[in-house]
Scaffold this motif. Structure first.
Motif, PDB file in Angstrom:
ATOM      1  N   TYR A  18       0.859  -1.177   0.000  1.00 46.22           N
ATOM      2  CA  TYR A  18       0.000   0.000   0.000  1.00 46.22           C
ATOM      3  C   TYR A  18       0.901   1.235   0.000  1.00 46.22           C
ATOM      4  O   TYR A  18       2.074   1.170   0.361  1.00 46.22           O
ATOM      5  CB  TYR A  18      -0.944   0.018   1.200  1.00 46.22           C
ATOM      6  CG  TYR A  18      -0.261   0.096   2.550  1.00 46.22           C
ATOM      7  CD1 TYR A  18      -0.137   1.307   3.234  1.00 46.22           C
ATOM      8  CD2 TYR A  18       0.255  -1.050   3.151  1.00 46.22           C
ATOM      9  CE1 TYR A  18       0.474   1.370   4.475  1.00 46.22           C
ATOM     10  CE2 TYR A  18       0.876  -0.992   4.390  1.00 46.22           C
ATOM     11  CZ  TYR A  18       0.988   0.212   5.046  1.00 46.22           C
ATOM     12  OH  TYR A  18       1.606   0.279   6.267  1.00 46.22           O
ATOM     13  N   THR A  35      -4.596   1.769  -1.747  1.00 45.10           N
ATOM     14  CA  THR A  35      -4.387   0.331  -1.875  1.00 45.10           C
ATOM     15  C   THR A  35      -5.442  -0.304  -2.768  1.00 45.10           C
ATOM     16  O   THR A  35      -6.528   0.245  -2.944  1.00 45.10           O
ATOM     17  CB  THR A  35      -4.409  -0.349  -0.486  1.00 45.10           C
ATOM     18  OG1 THR A  35      -4.025  -1.720  -0.611  1.00 45.10           O
ATOM     19  CG2 THR A  35      -5.800  -0.283   0.131  1.00 45.10           C
ATOM     20  N   HIS A  36      -5.119  -1.471  -3.324  1.00 47.68           N
ATOM     21  CA  HIS A  36      -6.113  -2.310  -3.995  1.00 47.68           C
ATOM     22  C   HIS A  36      -6.269  -3.625  -3.239  1.00 47.68           C
ATOM     23  O   HIS A  36      -6.978  -4.524  -3.679  1.00 47.68           O
ATOM     24  CB  HIS A  36      -5.717  -2.584  -5.453  1.00 47.68           C
ATOM     25  CG  HIS A  36      -4.473  -3.410  -5.596  1.00 47.68           C
ATOM     26  ND1 HIS A  36      -3.206  -2.863  -5.564  1.00 47.68           N
ATOM     27  CD2 HIS A  36      -4.300  -4.741  -5.751  1.00 47.68           C
ATOM     28  CE1 HIS A  36      -2.308  -3.818  -5.710  1.00 47.68           C
ATOM     29  NE2 HIS A  36      -2.942  -4.973  -5.812  1.00 47.68           N
ATOM     30  N   ALA A  41      -7.484  -2.850   3.051  1.00 45.05           N
ATOM     31  CA  ALA A  41      -8.726  -2.089   3.207  1.00 45.05           C
ATOM     32  C   ALA A  41      -9.490  -2.554   4.443  1.00 45.05           C
ATOM     33  O   ALA A  41     -10.011  -1.729   5.211  1.00 45.05           O
ATOM     34  CB  ALA A  41      -9.590  -2.234   1.966  1.00 45.05           C
ATOM     35  N   TRP A  44      -7.869  -1.183   7.551  1.00 43.08           N
ATOM     36  CA  TRP A  44      -8.188   0.243   7.732  1.00 43.08           C
ATOM     37  C   TRP A  44      -9.593   0.401   8.281  1.00 43.08           C
ATOM     38  O   TRP A  44      -9.823   1.183   9.209  1.00 43.08           O
ATOM     39  CB  TRP A  44      -8.058   0.956   6.393  1.00 43.08           C
ATOM     40  CG  TRP A  44      -8.169   2.443   6.451  1.00 43.08           C
ATOM     41  CD1 TRP A  44      -7.143   3.350   6.550  1.00 43.08           C
ATOM     42  CD2 TRP A  44      -9.382   3.222   6.411  1.00 43.08           C
ATOM     43  NE1 TRP A  44      -7.646   4.637   6.576  1.00 43.08           N
ATOM     44  CE2 TRP A  44      -9.006   4.590   6.488  1.00 43.08           C
ATOM     45  CE3 TRP A  44     -10.733   2.904   6.302  1.00 43.08           C
ATOM     46  CZ2 TRP A  44      -9.949   5.626   6.475  1.00 43.08           C
ATOM     47  CZ3 TRP A  44     -11.664   3.935   6.299  1.00 43.08           C
ATOM     48  CH2 TRP A  44     -11.279   5.276   6.379  1.00 43.08           C
ATOM     49  N   LEU A  85      -9.071   6.552   3.238  1.00 46.28           N
ATOM     50  CA  LEU A  85      -8.783   5.345   2.473  1.00 46.28           C
ATOM     51  C   LEU A  85      -9.136   5.595   1.016  1.00 46.28           C
ATOM     52  O   LEU A  85     -10.256   6.018   0.703  1.00 46.28           O
ATOM     53  CB  LEU A  85      -9.608   4.168   3.001  1.00 46.28           C
ATOM     54  CG  LEU A  85      -9.543   2.878   2.161  1.00 46.28           C
ATOM     55  CD1 LEU A  85      -8.147   2.259   2.224  1.00 46.28           C
ATOM     56  CD2 LEU A  85     -10.604   1.870   2.618  1.00 46.28           C
ATOM     57  N   PHE A  87      -9.389   3.310  -2.073  1.00 46.99           N
ATOM     58  CA  PHE A  87      -9.423   1.886  -2.405  1.00 46.99           C
ATOM     59  C   PHE A  87      -9.643   1.733  -3.906  1.00 46.99           C
ATOM     60  O   PHE A  87     -10.676   2.140  -4.438  1.00 46.99           O
ATOM     61  CB  PHE A  87     -10.539   1.202  -1.617  1.00 46.99           C
ATOM     62  CG  PHE A  87     -10.614  -0.289  -1.829  1.00 46.99           C
ATOM     63  CD1 PHE A  87      -9.494  -1.086  -1.749  1.00 46.99           C
ATOM     64  CD2 PHE A  87     -11.840  -0.896  -2.091  1.00 46.99           C
ATOM     65  CE1 PHE A  87      -9.569  -2.459  -1.930  1.00 46.99           C
ATOM     66  CE2 PHE A  87     -11.939  -2.261  -2.274  1.00 46.99           C
ATOM     67  CZ  PHE A  87     -10.792  -3.054  -2.194  1.00 46.99           C
ATOM     68  N   GLN A  88      -8.661   1.136  -4.578  1.00 50.38           N
ATOM     69  CA  GLN A  88      -8.749   0.914  -6.017  1.00 50.38           C
ATOM     70  C   GLN A  88      -9.606  -0.319  -6.268  1.00 50.38           C
ATOM     71  O   GLN A  88      -9.121  -1.404  -6.589  1.00 50.38           O
ATOM     72  CB  GLN A  88      -7.349   0.780  -6.607  1.00 50.38           C
ATOM     73  CG  GLN A  88      -6.534   2.070  -6.520  1.00 50.38           C
ATOM     74  CD  GLN A  88      -5.108   1.883  -6.975  1.00 50.38           C
ATOM     75  OE1 GLN A  88      -4.306   1.289  -6.261  1.00 50.38           O
ATOM     76  NE2 GLN A  88      -4.790   2.387  -8.165  1.00 50.38           N
ATOM     77  N   ILE A  89     -10.896  -0.109  -6.196  1.00 51.47           N
ATOM     78  CA  ILE A  89     -11.847  -1.213  -6.197  1.00 51.47           C
ATOM     79  C   ILE A  89     -11.833  -1.992  -7.507  1.00 51.47           C
ATOM     80  O   ILE A  89     -12.082  -3.197  -7.524  1.00 51.47           O
ATOM     81  CB  ILE A  89     -13.262  -0.675  -5.855  1.00 51.47           C
ATOM     82  CG1 ILE A  89     -14.222  -1.800  -5.515  1.00 51.47           C
ATOM     83  CG2 ILE A  89     -13.797   0.234  -6.964  1.00 51.47           C
ATOM     84  CD1 ILE A  89     -15.533  -1.305  -4.928  1.00 51.47           C
ATOM     85  N   ALA A  92      -9.084  -4.589  -7.172  1.00 52.15           N
ATOM     86  CA  ALA A  92      -9.143  -5.498  -6.024  1.00 52.15           C
ATOM     87  C   ALA A  92      -9.538  -6.899  -6.484  1.00 52.15           C
ATOM     88  O   ALA A  92     -10.478  -7.050  -7.270  1.00 52.15           O
ATOM     89  CB  ALA A  92     -10.139  -4.982  -4.999  1.00 52.15           C
ATOM     90  N   LEU A  99     -15.832  -4.038   3.974  1.00 50.45           N
ATOM     91  CA  LEU A  99     -16.320  -2.847   3.273  1.00 50.45           C
ATOM     92  C   LEU A  99     -17.834  -2.882   3.162  1.00 50.45           C
ATOM     93  O   LEU A  99     -18.503  -1.868   3.398  1.00 50.45           O
ATOM     94  CB  LEU A  99     -15.689  -2.757   1.887  1.00 50.45           C
ATOM     95  CG  LEU A  99     -16.157  -1.596   1.011  1.00 50.45           C
ATOM     96  CD1 LEU A  99     -15.885  -0.256   1.686  1.00 50.45           C
ATOM     97  CD2 LEU A  99     -15.492  -1.648  -0.363  1.00 50.45           C
TER      98      LEU A  99
END
Length: 211
Positions: A18, A35-36, A41, A44, A85, A87-89, A92, A99
């Motif tokens: 990350y 992060t992905h 995630a 966090w 955060l 988050f590179q969804i 992922a 989440l």
């Protein structure tokens, strides 16, 4: 400088990479994780606790779709207190259960600009339900008695509610958010997209508002 970013580089923990940043917005410092990784995630999210929270919510959209296509979010941003955060969804390998649980927690209030569209796309594209969402445009119009704010963007709301200016980075907003590697300028833009709504929501007492 009223808005700055410090890039601490990429970190590795048990093969869980990350990026870590410190972003300052008019002296308010936000520790930001990019992060992905579902594991990162989840970590966090779990560290935020289960108590009721006011949370800034935003997304970045995929840019290679036409105007008539359903444009899926590729990056999800959450800001809680002094932590953000990103988050590179899209990248992922899976959507973490943490989440899904966080977003559907009825004790949380998520705030944003145009948040109804965000909530709908998260539901349609990723099966994620947001329990309580408040659109800051409608809230600002009601609390300040100014109906024209129902059509305001984030920059106008920041100016009218917070008395703070944020630059409109059109080039960044239209950049390739689906890339695995994001620039520091993109990270700054993404963080502000969740942080500024959070601060506006706090100023308008969105935690006690009815969506």
């Amino acid at each position: 400088m009223t808005i700055t970013i410090v890039d601490h580089g990429i970190l590795f923990l048990l093969h869980d990479p990350y990026n870590l940043y410190d972003i300052s917005f008019y002296g308010f410092r936000v520790r930001t994780v990019l992060t992905h990784s579902p594991t990162r995630a989840s970590s966090w999210l779990s560290s935020r606790g289960s108590q009721p929270r006011l949370i800034g919510l935003d997304v970045q959209w995929r840019t290679d779709f036409g105007p008539d296509d359903n444009n899926p979010p590729v990056v999800l941003q959450l800001c809680v207190g002094t932590h953000c955060l990103i988050f590179q969804i899209l990248h992922a390998p899976e959507i973490p259960q943490a989440l899904a649980d966080f977003l559907r927690n009825p004790r949380h209030v998520f705030v944003g600009v145009g948040i109804d569209q965000i909530v709908e796309r998260l539901r349609c594209d990723y099966g994620l339900a947001v329990a309580t969402a408040v659109d800051l445009r409608a809230l600002a119009a009601r609390e300040l008695g100014r109906e024209e704010l129902r059509r305001a963007g984030l920059e106008e709301l920041a100016r009218e509610v917070l008395g703070r200016a944020i630059e409109r980075l059109e080039r960044v907003e239209g950049s390739q958010w689906e890339n695995m590697l994001l620039s520091s300028v993109q990270v700054l833009h993404a963080c502000l997209g969740a942080l500024v709504p959070l601060q506006i929501g706090e100023a308008l007492n969105a935690g006690g508002a009815q969506p």
